[in-house]
Design a protein around this motif. Sequence first.
Motif, PDB file in Angstrom:
ATOM      1  N   MET A 131       0.917  -3.176   9.837  1.00  9.62           N
ATOM      2  CA  MET A 131       1.257  -2.924   8.450  1.00  9.62           C
ATOM      3  C   MET A 131       0.108  -2.138   7.807  1.00  9.62           C
ATOM      4  O   MET A 131      -1.048  -2.339   8.161  1.00  9.62           O
ATOM      5  CB  MET A 131       1.467  -4.226   7.709  1.00  9.62           C
ATOM      6  N   ILE A 132       0.451  -1.301   6.855  1.00 10.93           N
ATOM      7  CA  ILE A 132      -0.545  -0.521   6.126  1.00 10.93           C
ATOM      8  C   ILE A 132      -0.389  -0.780   4.633  1.00 10.93           C
ATOM      9  O   ILE A 132       0.705  -0.624   4.073  1.00 10.93           O
ATOM     10  CB  ILE A 132      -0.403   0.987   6.417  1.00 10.93           C
ATOM     11  N   ARG A 133      -1.478  -1.194   4.013  1.00  9.19           N
ATOM     12  CA  ARG A 133      -1.528  -1.386   2.556  1.00  9.19           C
ATOM     13  C   ARG A 133      -2.087  -0.095   1.974  1.00  9.19           C
ATOM     14  O   ARG A 133      -3.212   0.287   2.238  1.00  9.19           O
ATOM     15  CB  ARG A 133      -2.421  -2.571   2.219  1.00  9.19           C
ATOM     16  N   HIS A 134      -1.266   0.596   1.184  1.00  7.54           N
ATOM     17  CA  HIS A 134      -1.618   1.883   0.576  1.00  7.54           C
ATOM     18  C   HIS A 134      -2.008   1.625  -0.881  1.00  7.54           C
ATOM     19  O   HIS A 134      -1.203   1.081  -1.649  1.00  7.54           O
ATOM     20  CB  HIS A 134      -0.414   2.821   0.670  1.00  7.54           C
ATOM     21  N   ILE A 135      -3.235   1.999  -1.238  1.00 11.51           N
ATOM     22  CA  ILE A 135      -3.764   1.739  -2.579  1.00 11.51           C
ATOM     23  C   ILE A 135      -4.217   3.060  -3.192  1.00 11.51           C
ATOM     24  O   ILE A 135      -4.949   3.820  -2.555  1.00 11.51           O
ATOM     25  CB  ILE A 135      -4.956   0.766  -2.524  1.00 11.51           C
ATOM     26  N   VAL A 136      -3.779   3.324  -4.426  1.00 15.60           N
ATOM     27  CA  VAL A 136      -4.189   4.535  -5.135  1.00 15.60           C
ATOM     28  C   VAL A 136      -4.664   4.130  -6.526  1.00 15.60           C
ATOM     29  O   VAL A 136      -3.978   3.382  -7.234  1.00 15.60           O
ATOM     30  CB  VAL A 136      -3.037   5.558  -5.266  1.00 15.60           C
ATOM     31  N   LEU A 137      -5.836   4.642  -6.907  1.00 15.62           N
ATOM     32  CA  LEU A 137      -6.394   4.406  -8.239  1.00 15.62           C
ATOM     33  C   LEU A 137      -6.467   5.737  -8.975  1.00 15.62           C
ATOM     34  O   LEU A 137      -7.001   6.716  -8.443  1.00 15.62           O
ATOM     35  CB  LEU A 137      -7.795   3.803  -8.133  1.00 15.62           C
ATOM     36  N   PHE A 138      -5.922   5.778 -10.190  1.00 15.92           N
ATOM     37  CA  PHE A 138      -5.862   6.992 -11.000  1.00 15.92           C
ATOM     38  C   PHE A 138      -6.822   6.878 -12.181  1.00 15.92           C
ATOM     39  O   PHE A 138      -6.859   5.846 -12.854  1.00 15.92           O
ATOM     40  CB  PHE A 138      -4.445   7.190 -11.556  1.00 15.92           C
ATOM     41  N   LYS A 139      -7.560   7.958 -12.432  1.00 11.01           N
ATOM     42  CA  LYS A 139      -8.455   8.024 -13.584  1.00 11.01           C
ATOM     43  C   LYS A 139      -8.047   9.238 -14.412  1.00 11.01           C
ATOM     44  O   LYS A 139      -7.969  10.355 -13.891  1.00 11.01           O
ATOM     45  CB  LYS A 139      -9.907   8.140 -13.150  1.00 11.01           C
ATOM     46  N   ASP A 143      10.899   3.554   2.881  1.00 12.49           N
ATOM     47  CA  ASP A 143       9.870   3.018   3.776  1.00 12.49           C
ATOM     48  C   ASP A 143       8.937   2.017   3.103  1.00 12.49           C
ATOM     49  O   ASP A 143       8.221   1.291   3.791  1.00 12.49           O
ATOM     50  CB  ASP A 143       9.033   4.160   4.375  1.00 12.49           C
ATOM     51  N   LEU A 144       8.938   1.954   1.792  1.00 13.65           N
ATOM     52  CA  LEU A 144       8.068   1.003   1.094  1.00 13.65           C
ATOM     53  C   LEU A 144       8.661  -0.400   1.157  1.00 13.65           C
ATOM     54  O   LEU A 144       9.749  -0.645   0.649  1.00 13.65           O
ATOM     55  CB  LEU A 144       7.872   1.427  -0.366  1.00 13.65           C
ATOM     56  N   GLN A 145       7.947  -1.309   1.776  1.00 16.06           N
ATOM     57  CA  GLN A 145       8.395  -2.690   1.862  1.00 16.06           C
ATOM     58  C   GLN A 145       7.988  -3.485   0.630  1.00 16.06           C
ATOM     59  O   GLN A 145       8.647  -4.459   0.272  1.00 16.06           O
ATOM     60  CB  GLN A 145       7.844  -3.334   3.131  1.00 16.06           C
ATOM     61  N   GLU A 146       6.887  -3.097   0.023  1.00 13.57           N
ATOM     62  CA  GLU A 146       6.427  -3.677  -1.245  1.00 13.57           C
ATOM     63  C   GLU A 146       5.897  -2.538  -2.090  1.00 13.57           C
ATOM     64  O   GLU A 146       5.381  -1.547  -1.569  1.00 13.57           O
ATOM     65  CB  GLU A 146       5.287  -4.686  -1.024  1.00 13.57           C
ATOM     66  N   TRP A 147       5.974  -2.701  -3.426  1.00 17.71           N
ATOM     67  CA  TRP A 147       5.470  -1.673  -4.342  1.00 17.71           C
ATOM     68  C   TRP A 147       5.065  -2.346  -5.639  1.00 17.71           C
ATOM     69  O   TRP A 147       5.849  -3.105  -6.220  1.00 17.71           O
ATOM     70  CB  TRP A 147       6.537  -0.621  -4.611  1.00 17.71           C
ATOM     71  N   SER A 148       3.864  -2.087  -6.071  1.00 21.00           N
ATOM     72  CA  SER A 148       3.359  -2.660  -7.310  1.00 21.00           C
ATOM     73  C   SER A 148       2.586  -1.582  -8.066  1.00 21.00           C
ATOM     74  O   SER A 148       1.872  -0.778  -7.455  1.00 21.00           O
ATOM     75  CB  SER A 148       2.432  -3.838  -6.973  1.00 21.00           C
ATOM     76  N   THR A 149       2.746  -1.556  -9.383  1.00 22.73           N
ATOM     77  CA  THR A 149       2.017  -0.607 -10.219  1.00 22.73           C
ATOM     78  C   THR A 149       1.469  -1.340 -11.440  1.00 22.73           C
ATOM     79  O   THR A 149       1.996  -2.391 -11.822  1.00 22.73           O
ATOM     80  CB  THR A 149       2.924   0.542 -10.710  1.00 22.73           C
ATOM     81  N   GLY A 150       0.443  -0.780 -12.046  1.00 24.79           N
ATOM     82  CA  GLY A 150      -0.037  -1.400 -13.268  1.00 24.79           C
ATOM     83  C   GLY A 150      -1.232  -0.693 -13.882  1.00 24.79           C
ATOM     84  O   GLY A 150      -1.990   0.002 -13.205  1.00 24.79           O
ATOM     85  N   ARG A 151      -1.360  -0.904 -15.181  1.00 22.26           N
ATOM     86  CA  ARG A 151      -2.511  -0.399 -15.922  1.00 22.26           C
ATOM     87  C   ARG A 151      -3.704  -1.319 -15.691  1.00 22.26           C
ATOM     88  O   ARG A 151      -3.555  -2.537 -15.679  1.00 22.26           O
ATOM     89  CB  ARG A 151      -2.215  -0.369 -17.423  1.00 22.26           C
ATOM     90  N   ASN A 152      -4.860  -0.721 -15.558  1.00 22.82           N
ATOM     91  CA  ASN A 152      -6.081  -1.499 -15.407  1.00 22.82           C
ATOM     92  C   ASN A 152      -6.482  -2.046 -16.779  1.00 22.82           C
ATOM     93  O   ASN A 152      -6.478  -1.316 -17.772  1.00 22.82           O
ATOM     94  CB  ASN A 152      -7.195  -0.612 -14.844  1.00 22.82           C
ATOM     95  N   VAL A 169      -1.510   1.949  -8.028  1.00 24.33           N
ATOM     96  CA  VAL A 169      -0.283   1.666  -7.290  1.00 24.33           C
ATOM     97  C   VAL A 169      -0.696   1.070  -5.954  1.00 24.33           C
ATOM     98  O   VAL A 169      -1.709   1.455  -5.367  1.00 24.33           O
ATOM     99  CB  VAL A 169       0.614   2.905  -7.079  1.00 24.33           C
ATOM    100  N   ILE A 170       0.099   0.105  -5.492  1.00 22.83           N
ATOM    101  CA  ILE A 170      -0.169  -0.542  -4.217  1.00 22.83           C
ATOM    102  C   ILE A 170       1.160  -0.684  -3.484  1.00 22.83           C
ATOM    103  O   ILE A 170       2.119  -1.245  -4.026  1.00 22.83           O
ATOM    104  CB  ILE A 170      -0.810  -1.932  -4.415  1.00 22.83           C
ATOM    105  N   GLY A 171       1.205  -0.157  -2.270  1.00 24.01           N
ATOM    106  CA  GLY A 171       2.414  -0.235  -1.469  1.00 24.01           C
ATOM    107  C   GLY A 171       2.132  -0.813  -0.097  1.00 24.01           C
ATOM    108  O   GLY A 171       0.989  -0.811   0.367  1.00 24.01           O
ATOM    109  N   LEU A 172       3.160  -1.293   0.541  1.00 23.54           N
ATOM    110  CA  LEU A 172       3.056  -1.805   1.894  1.00 23.54           C
ATOM    111  C   LEU A 172       4.069  -1.067   2.763  1.00 23.54           C
ATOM    112  O   LEU A 172       5.253  -0.986   2.407  1.00 23.54           O
ATOM    113  CB  LEU A 172       3.331  -3.312   1.927  1.00 23.54           C
ATOM    114  N   LEU A 173       3.566  -0.523   3.882  1.00 24.43           N
ATOM    115  CA  LEU A 173       4.403   0.240   4.802  1.00 24.43           C
ATOM    116  C   LEU A 173       4.241  -0.296   6.218  1.00 24.43           C
ATOM    117  O   LEU A 173       3.189  -0.847   6.561  1.00 24.43           O
ATOM    118  CB  LEU A 173       4.020   1.721   4.759  1.00 24.43           C
ATOM    119  N   GLU A 174       5.261  -0.111   7.025  1.00 25.69           N
ATOM    120  CA  GLU A 174       5.299  -0.662   8.389  1.00 25.69           C
ATOM    121  C   GLU A 174       4.171  -0.131   9.270  1.00 25.69           C
ATOM    122  O   GLU A 174       3.513  -0.882   9.983  1.00 25.69           O
ATOM    123  CB  GLU A 174       6.660  -0.349   9.025  1.00 25.69           C
ATOM    124  N   ASP A 175       3.982   1.207   9.261  1.00 20.57           N
ATOM    125  CA  ASP A 175       3.017   1.823  10.181  1.00 20.57           C
ATOM    126  C   ASP A 175       2.667   3.223   9.670  1.00 20.57           C
ATOM    127  O   ASP A 175       3.111   3.626   8.589  1.00 20.57           O
ATOM    128  CB  ASP A 175       3.594   1.869  11.593  1.00 20.57           C
TER     129      ASP A 175
END
Length: 97
Positions: A1-9, A37-46, A58-64
């Motif tokens: 599994m791959i946890r994909h994390i992106v932070l925006f400024k 392909d996204l098994q989980e997806w979360s977004t939010g303001r800091n 944004v934080i997502g979870l992908l199979e591979d």
Amino acid sequence: MIRHIVLFKFKPGISWDDPRALEAEGMAAKVGGEVPDLQEWSTGRNISTRPIAYDFAVIGLLEDEAALDRYLVHPFHQEAIRRWREISEWVIADLEE
């Protein structure tokens, strides 16, 4: 599994009062429902006010890695990126779980 994390400024002069920020936020929230392909997806303001803090995540979870590659080129994801590119810089991390 791959946890994909992106932070925006936000770029200088951009804030949550800017309609483009609200559009980008709304588009990001929909990515999870549009990219299969996204098994989980979360977004939010800091909520942090520290100078080093980013504005949005944004934080997502992908199979591979193959699923990650498909996500990256998905047309809806590409449109979301276009909106964020206008108003922000970002950093990413892809973590193996």
